[in-house]
Motif scaffolding. Structure first.
Motif, short mmCIF file in Angstrom:
data_model
loop_
_atom_site.label_atom_id
_atom_site.label_comp_id
_atom_site.label_asym_id
_atom_site.label_seq_id
_atom_site.Cartn_x
_atom_site.Cartn_y
_atom_site.Cartn_z
N GLY A 119 50.90 40.03 48.40
CA GLY A 119 51.89 41.04 48.72
C GLY A 119 51.97 42.13 47.68
O GLY A 119 52.08 43.32 48.01
N LEU A 120 51.89 41.77 46.40
CA LEU A 120 51.95 42.76 45.33
C LEU A 120 50.72 43.65 45.31
O LEU A 120 50.81 44.85 44.99
N LEU A 121 49.58 43.09 45.62
CA LEU A 121 48.31 43.83 45.54
C LEU A 121 47.92 44.48 46.86
O LEU A 121 46.91 45.20 46.91
N GLY A 122 48.68 44.21 47.91
CA GLY A 122 48.30 44.75 49.22
C GLY A 122 46.98 44.20 49.70
O GLY A 122 46.17 44.91 50.31
N ALA A 123 46.74 42.92 49.39
CA ALA A 123 45.47 42.27 49.72
C ALA A 123 45.69 41.20 50.77
O ALA A 123 46.81 40.76 51.02
N ARG A 124 44.61 40.75 51.37
CA ARG A 124 44.72 39.66 52.33
C ARG A 124 44.35 38.35 51.66
O ARG A 124 43.66 38.32 50.63
N LEU A 125 44.82 37.25 52.23
CA LEU A 125 44.54 35.93 51.72
C LEU A 125 43.25 35.39 52.33
O LEU A 125 43.04 35.49 53.55
N VAL A 126 42.40 34.84 51.48
CA VAL A 126 41.15 34.24 51.94
C VAL A 126 41.03 32.86 51.31
O VAL A 126 41.04 32.74 50.07
N PRO A 127 40.92 31.80 52.11
CA PRO A 127 40.76 30.46 51.53
C PRO A 127 39.46 30.39 50.71
O PRO A 127 38.38 30.72 51.20
N VAL A 128 39.60 29.98 49.45
CA VAL A 128 38.45 29.87 48.56
C VAL A 128 38.59 28.57 47.77
O VAL A 128 39.65 28.32 47.18
N PRO A 129 37.57 27.73 47.72
CA PRO A 129 37.65 26.52 46.91
C PRO A 129 37.81 26.86 45.43
O PRO A 129 37.24 27.84 44.93
N ALA A 130 38.59 26.05 44.72
CA ALA A 130 38.82 26.29 43.30
C ALA A 130 37.51 26.27 42.51
O ALA A 130 37.37 27.00 41.51
N THR A 131 36.55 25.46 42.94
CA THR A 131 35.27 25.40 42.22
C THR A 131 34.53 26.73 42.27
O THR A 131 33.83 27.09 41.32
N VAL A 132 34.69 27.46 43.37
CA VAL A 132 34.02 28.76 43.49
C VAL A 132 34.63 29.74 42.48
O VAL A 132 33.90 30.49 41.80
N VAL A 133 35.96 29.76 42.40
CA VAL A 133 36.63 30.66 41.46
C VAL A 133 36.25 30.30 40.03
O VAL A 133 35.93 31.17 39.21
N ARG A 134 36.27 29.01 39.72
CA ARG A 134 35.93 28.60 38.36
C ARG A 134 34.49 28.97 38.02
O ARG A 134 34.20 29.45 36.92
N THR A 135 33.58 28.79 38.95
CA THR A 135 32.17 29.13 38.72
C THR A 135 32.00 30.63 38.48
O THR A 135 31.25 31.05 37.59
N ALA A 136 32.72 31.44 39.25
CA ALA A 136 32.63 32.89 39.08
C ALA A 136 33.17 33.32 37.72
O ALA A 136 32.56 34.15 37.03
N VAL A 137 34.31 32.75 37.32
CA VAL A 137 34.88 33.08 36.01
C VAL A 137 33.96 32.60 34.90
O VAL A 137 33.75 33.30 33.90
N SER A 138 33.40 31.41 35.08
CA SER A 138 32.49 30.88 34.06
C SER A 138 31.27 31.79 33.88
O SER A 138 30.87 32.08 32.74
N ALA A 139 30.73 32.27 35.00
CA ALA A 139 29.58 33.18 34.90
C ALA A 139 29.95 34.46 34.17
O ALA A 139 29.22 34.94 33.29
N GLY A 140 31.11 35.05 34.53
CA GLY A 140 31.55 36.28 33.87
C GLY A 140 31.82 36.08 32.40
O GLY A 140 31.52 36.95 31.57
N TRP A 141 32.35 34.91 32.04
CA TRP A 141 32.65 34.62 30.63
C TRP A 141 31.37 34.43 29.83
O TRP A 141 31.21 34.99 28.74
N HIS A 142 30.43 33.67 30.36
CA HIS A 142 29.17 33.43 29.64
C HIS A 142 28.35 34.71 29.51
O HIS A 142 27.61 34.88 28.52
N LEU A 143 28.47 35.60 30.48
CA LEU A 143 27.75 36.87 30.41
C LEU A 143 28.50 37.92 29.57
O LEU A 143 28.06 39.06 29.47
N ARG A 144 29.64 37.54 29.00
CA ARG A 144 30.46 38.44 28.17
C ARG A 144 30.97 39.64 28.99
O ARG A 144 31.07 40.75 28.46
#
Length: 348
Positions: A246-271
């Motif tokens: 609601g704050l971002l004016g975005a829609r909700l999309v079901p995403v497994p927590a493992t997918v989010v963690r993997t994406a953040v992990s990749a971004g973190w390791h790549l600096r």
């Protein structure tokens, strides 16, 4: 009362100073920061010190009370540095407070100190504080809680208060929080409602927040009222994926927590981002807190909702907002370039 506020130039510290400025029983304040701010609040004299390296005894001499807020979130790629500052630095603050003979110590702990717990029903201050082991923040907050256990046992004459707030936001801290968690590659314009396409709909993505000014008021009350022990601090409502969407004016999309963690992990390791995957895990694991004790014994009532606090920081990120202190300096192209050239997630 002479109060020393350690970590006075950041998000919470500036709000604590503002709350203490209007407190009649506080006659003088010593604000301690690693870098000298240009901002000069009433009743406050600034001292520069690194809690891990510098002699804190002269700074705390003559103090009646200490409010300890100093904490490093970065460098997330160098946990030894954060451990030295956050854990060993806190130990040095507590030892100096004992030597100074202060009667009150108010420490900023966190919801992140709690062991994994339920999102419903909420937990009170008796819930175990062993942190989340994969996140340096949780490990360090939990370890400092054990140090406070020893301090309370050995020095019952000192009134020790542990504040355990949820996530603390204000507009003026937006640039700092963008730098600490999102990094230099998040465009300001993306924070406009409707430009972020979706919010991941994860069942345990539920957390508590409050406005920094309400946090400052809670610390003032803890300092001036005859209370001891831990206090959960958070505003209503609990932030969930629907509130974020609601704050971002975005829609909700079901995403497994493992997918989010993997994406953040990749971004973190790549600096590319400074937030570590352990922080994502911690947010999903921490319990929802019951704030009854703070409202009953401190008489604390937040003036801003959790949604208001989150809206303020989102607007602040869009505007590049800040304050006249080094940690809260406003956003700029030069600042972002420095974040990149010094290493995303590697600079204190």
């Amino acid at each position: 009362m002479r109060v020393v506020v350690i970590g006075a130039s950041g998000n919470v510290g500036t709000s604590v100073l503002a709350a203490l400025e209007s407190e009649p029983s506080v006659t003088s304040i010593v604000g301690v920061a690693r870098r000298m701010p240009s901002r000069q609040p009433a009743k406050t004299e600034w001292r520069t010190a690194d809690v891990f390296r510098d002699d804190l005894n002269p700074i705390l001499a003559g103090a009646d009370a200490v409010v300890h807020l100093a904490w490093l979130f970065q460098p997330t790629h160098d946990p030894v540095t954060t451990w030295n500052s956050n854990v060993l630095g806190s130990m040095r603050v507590f030892d100096a407070a004992v030597r100074a003979g202060v009667s009150v110590l108010v420490h900023s702990s966190s919801v992140g100190a709690y062991s994994p717990g339920p999102k419903d029903p909420p937990v009170d201050e008796s819930w175990p504080t062993h942190g989340w082991p994969n996140a340096a923040y949780g490990r360090e907050k939990a370890y400092v809680e054990r140090m406070l256990d020893i301090l309370e046992r050995d020095h019952p004459d000192i009134r020790v208060v542990r504040m355990r707030p949820g996530f603390i936001f204000k507009e003026e801290a937006a640039t700092e929080q963008r730098r600490l968690f999102a990094g230099p590659f998040l465009p300001r314009r993306l924070m406009r409602p409707g430009l972020i396409p979706f919010v991941p709909d994860m069942p345990r993505l539920r957390f508590q927040a409050l406005h920094s000014r309400d946090a400052g008021e809670a610390f003032r009350l803890a300092l001036t009222r005859d209370v001891r022990g831990a206090f959960n601090i958070a505003a209503d409502p609990v932030i969930d994926p629907a509130a974020l969407a609601g704050l971002l004016g975005a829609r909700l999309v079901p995403v497994p927590a493992t997918v989010v963690r993997t994406a953040v992990s990749a971004g973190w390791h790549l600096r590319l981002i400074p937030a570590s995957p352990g922080m994502v895990e911690m947010v999903l694991q921490i319990p929802i807190m019951d704030t009854t004790r703070a409202r009953r014994e401190l008489g604390w009532q937040p003036r801003h909702s959790a949604v208001d606090a989150l809206r303020a920081v989102i607007e602040g990120m869009r505007r590049g907002a800040g304050m006249e202190t080094p940690p809260l300096a406003p956003d700029s192209s030069r600042r972002r370039i420095k974040e990149v050239t010094t290493g995303v997630g590697t600079r204190p």
